[in-house]
Design a protein around this motif. Sequence first.
Motif, PDB file in Angstrom:
ATOM      1  N   ALA A 293       0.843  -1.199   0.000  1.00  0.00           N
ATOM      2  CA  ALA A 293       0.000   0.000   0.000  1.00  0.00           C
ATOM      3  C   ALA A 293       0.875   1.244   0.000  1.00  0.00           C
ATOM      4  CB  ALA A 293      -0.903   0.011   1.232  1.00  0.00           C
ATOM      5  N   GLY A 294       0.583   2.166  -0.925  1.00  0.00           N
ATOM      6  CA  GLY A 294       1.279   3.446  -0.912  1.00  0.00           C
ATOM      7  C   GLY A 294       2.692   3.416  -1.443  1.00  0.00           C
ATOM      8  N   PHE A 295       2.938   2.600  -2.468  1.00  0.00           N
ATOM      9  CA  PHE A 295       4.255   2.636  -3.099  1.00  0.00           C
ATOM     10  C   PHE A 295       4.504   4.043  -3.642  1.00  0.00           C
ATOM     11  CE2 PHE A 295       7.142   2.084  -6.713  1.00  0.00           C
ATOM     12  CZ  PHE A 295       8.147   1.330  -6.127  1.00  0.00           C
ATOM     13  N   PRO A 296       5.763   4.517  -3.643  1.00  0.00           N
ATOM     14  CA  PRO A 296       6.061   5.872  -4.139  1.00  0.00           C
ATOM     15  C   PRO A 296       5.428   6.159  -5.494  1.00  0.00           C
ATOM     16  CG  PRO A 296       8.016   4.935  -3.143  1.00  0.00           C
ATOM     17  CD  PRO A 296       6.980   3.850  -3.128  1.00  0.00           C
ATOM     18  N   THR A 297       4.871   7.332  -5.628  1.00  0.00           N
ATOM     19  CA  THR A 297       4.176   7.868  -6.821  1.00  0.00           C
ATOM     20  C   THR A 297       2.773   7.302  -7.000  1.00  0.00           C
ATOM     21  OG1 THR A 297       4.860   6.274  -8.558  1.00  0.00           O
ATOM     22  CG2 THR A 297       6.432   8.051  -7.992  1.00  0.00           C
ATOM     23  N   GLU A 298       2.301   6.425  -6.122  1.00  0.00           N
ATOM     24  CA  GLU A 298       0.973   5.828  -6.282  1.00  0.00           C
ATOM     25  C   GLU A 298      -0.112   6.882  -6.063  1.00  0.00           C
ATOM     26  OE1 GLU A 298      -0.739   1.698  -4.740  1.00  0.00           O
ATOM     27  OE2 GLU A 298      -0.978   3.267  -3.213  1.00  0.00           O
ATOM     28  N   THR A 299      -0.908   7.115  -7.083  1.00  0.00           N
ATOM     29  CA  THR A 299      -2.037   8.042  -6.979  1.00  0.00           C
ATOM     30  C   THR A 299      -3.277   7.293  -6.513  1.00  0.00           C
ATOM     31  OG1 THR A 299      -2.776   7.664  -9.247  1.00  0.00           O
ATOM     32  CG2 THR A 299      -1.101   9.393  -8.894  1.00  0.00           C
ATOM     33  N   GLU A 300      -4.342   8.016  -6.239  1.00  0.00           N
ATOM     34  CA  GLU A 300      -5.587   7.386  -5.813  1.00  0.00           C
ATOM     35  C   GLU A 300      -6.129   6.463  -6.897  1.00  0.00           C
ATOM     36  OE1 GLU A 300      -8.072   6.671  -2.656  1.00  0.00           O
ATOM     37  OE2 GLU A 300      -6.356   8.040  -2.711  1.00  0.00           O
ATOM     38  N   ALA A 332      13.319   4.076  -2.456  1.00  0.00           N
ATOM     39  CA  ALA A 332      13.510   5.027  -1.352  1.00  0.00           C
ATOM     40  C   ALA A 332      13.847   6.421  -1.865  1.00  0.00           C
ATOM     41  CB  ALA A 332      14.612   4.530  -0.425  1.00  0.00           C
ATOM     42  N   ARG A 333      14.305   6.516  -3.118  1.00  0.00           N
ATOM     43  CA  ARG A 333      14.665   7.813  -3.697  1.00  0.00           C
ATOM     44  C   ARG A 333      13.548   8.393  -4.555  1.00  0.00           C
ATOM     45  NH1 ARG A 333      19.255   4.549  -4.521  1.00  0.00           N
ATOM     46  NH2 ARG A 333      18.826   4.391  -6.768  1.00  0.00           N
ATOM     47  N   MET A 334      12.447   7.658  -4.688  1.00  0.00           N
ATOM     48  CA  MET A 334      11.304   8.133  -5.467  1.00  0.00           C
ATOM     49  C   MET A 334      10.421   9.047  -4.610  1.00  0.00           C
ATOM     50  SD  MET A 334      10.126   4.613  -7.381  1.00  0.00           S
ATOM     51  CE  MET A 334      11.266   3.615  -8.346  1.00  0.00           C
ATOM     52  N   PRO A 335       9.556   9.861  -5.240  1.00  0.00           N
ATOM     53  CA  PRO A 335       8.617  10.701  -4.477  1.00  0.00           C
ATOM     54  C   PRO A 335       7.705   9.849  -3.599  1.00  0.00           C
ATOM     55  CG  PRO A 335       8.729  11.419  -6.757  1.00  0.00           C
ATOM     56  CD  PRO A 335       9.484  10.122  -6.690  1.00  0.00           C
ATOM     57  N   GLN A 336       7.695  10.155  -2.301  1.00  0.00           N
ATOM     58  CA  GLN A 336       6.991   9.317  -1.338  1.00  0.00           C
ATOM     59  C   GLN A 336       5.537   9.748  -1.137  1.00  0.00           C
ATOM     60  OE1 GLN A 336       8.830   6.601   0.310  1.00  0.00           O
ATOM     61  NE2 GLN A 336      10.121   7.160  -1.437  1.00  0.00           N
ATOM     62  N   VAL A 337       4.697   8.764  -0.826  1.00  0.00           N
ATOM     63  CA  VAL A 337       3.295   9.016  -0.473  1.00  0.00           C
ATOM     64  C   VAL A 337       3.234   9.333   1.022  1.00  0.00           C
ATOM     65  CG1 VAL A 337       0.985   7.987  -0.343  1.00  0.00           C
ATOM     66  CG2 VAL A 337       2.482   7.483  -2.307  1.00  0.00           C
ATOM     67  N   PRO A 338       2.468  10.331   1.447  1.00  0.00           N
ATOM     68  CA  PRO A 338       2.366  10.659   2.881  1.00  0.00           C
ATOM     69  C   PRO A 338       1.929   9.452   3.716  1.00  0.00           C
ATOM     70  CG  PRO A 338       1.381  12.398   1.562  1.00  0.00           C
ATOM     71  CD  PRO A 338       1.697  11.271   0.612  1.00  0.00           C
ATOM     72  N   ARG A 339       2.499   9.337   4.932  1.00  0.00           N
ATOM     73  CA  ARG A 339       2.236   8.177   5.788  1.00  0.00           C
ATOM     74  C   ARG A 339       0.764   7.992   6.095  1.00  0.00           C
ATOM     75  NH1 ARG A 339       5.491   4.532   5.171  1.00  0.00           N
ATOM     76  NH2 ARG A 339       4.544   3.513   6.963  1.00  0.00           N
ATOM     77  N   GLU A 340       0.038   9.102   6.328  1.00  0.00           N
ATOM     78  CA  GLU A 340      -1.379   8.960   6.682  1.00  0.00           C
ATOM     79  C   GLU A 340      -2.184   8.370   5.526  1.00  0.00           C
ATOM     80  OE1 GLU A 340      -0.699  13.374   5.577  1.00  0.00           O
ATOM     81  OE2 GLU A 340       0.328  11.767   6.680  1.00  0.00           O
TER      82      GLU A 340
END
Length: 420
Positions: A293-300, A332-340
């Motif tokens: 869940a929430g891999f970097p760059t994952e949109t809704e 880890a170097r990709m744009p991250q999704v917020p934790r919440e």
Amino acid sequence: MKKNRVDIVNLGCRLNIFEGEVINALVKKSDIKNYTIINSCAVTEQAEKKVLYEIRKSKKYSPDKKIIVTGCAAQINPKKYSKISDVDFVVGNKEKLESSTWNNLSDNDPIKVNNIFSDNKLHNNLIEKFEGKSRAYIEIQQGCDHRCTFCIIPFGRGNNRSVPVGVIVNRITKLVDNGYNEIVLTGVDITDYGKDLPGKPNLFQLIKRILNLVPQLKQLRLSSIDCAEINDDFWPLLSDKRIMPHFHLSLQAGNDLILKRMKRRHNNKQVIDFCKKIRSFRPDVVLGADIIAGFPTETEIMFKDSLSMIEECNLTHLHIFPYSPREGTPAARMPQVPREIIKKRAKLLREAGNKEMKKLLKKQIGNYASVLVEEVKNNSSFGKSQHFIKTKIDKKINIGQIINCKITDFNDNILKGNII
């Protein structure tokens, strides 16, 4: 905990369970006493937090015991664990399987970790029993040749190395002769099995040999498989009822762009087609999956592809991993999704999986189950059905025995069965 006893704590995957038994056998032949050995996992940030928790727990409840940390977390970051004051030794994944390690522990050499990529051989330790376990685990391969962008495990396990077919058959024969009715084939990437062996036998050719050469084996399970590696040797095997109708898929996501950024080898359509095809060969098959869940760059919108896949493929036994960056990996170097947002998406994935599980449980009522007994408590026995669903039988039955029963009800995701 008894004084002078060596306690082994296995964390993470089924391969660690197998290796924990190897460690146990080697330790019994050595003269070390009064240790806690933590066989660690490093697949997620949470897994490493669990290692730290077990270190604190051991020191709290057994302050006189020395602590050894081994496994993937120790292999990947030995200096981190050697700096923890409560840790006495750090042992690598190769070294933990060698008798010389346990026979030569020395305060002058607290870190026993070498380059895992220099290891091109697998140990030949023969395990005859698994203490406290109703099923036996067999390592068929080790390591991984692929480099998914989120995964640190190849740096803990090294490259793919496979156990020869004959060795595996001999190990299974010994375990079955010792009373084990169910065998689980395990490794880091078992669908990559055999590519490094003479003749390049694949996983499904191995399974065919096992079923032919060990006819007394009653039940065979596979650990996680990759649908990108399925070939035509797989489908005929499904007619053999000794292969349990529960398969766990290494999916990770349902969106094609995210899968590409993960460097996975399959796409959404391949997963859906696989799930349909396997059920056409064996309609009673139950499928589980790993999903991040929430891999970097994952949109809704991308996330909804993972969510919808659970229902479309009727995925039940889910392992949901909230994404956490692993130092040293490309993700880890990709744009991250917020934790919440990651937490919210993980919750929605679990809810979707629970919904599919409830559907599955309802379908089991009135059906027959083959249950391997794992635990006896009060006047009831508990075990896993052929679909790997926890099942309760209101009668005391020997652990390790397979019981046929009819499912009458379920509660809290536990089936209730009456012996036929």
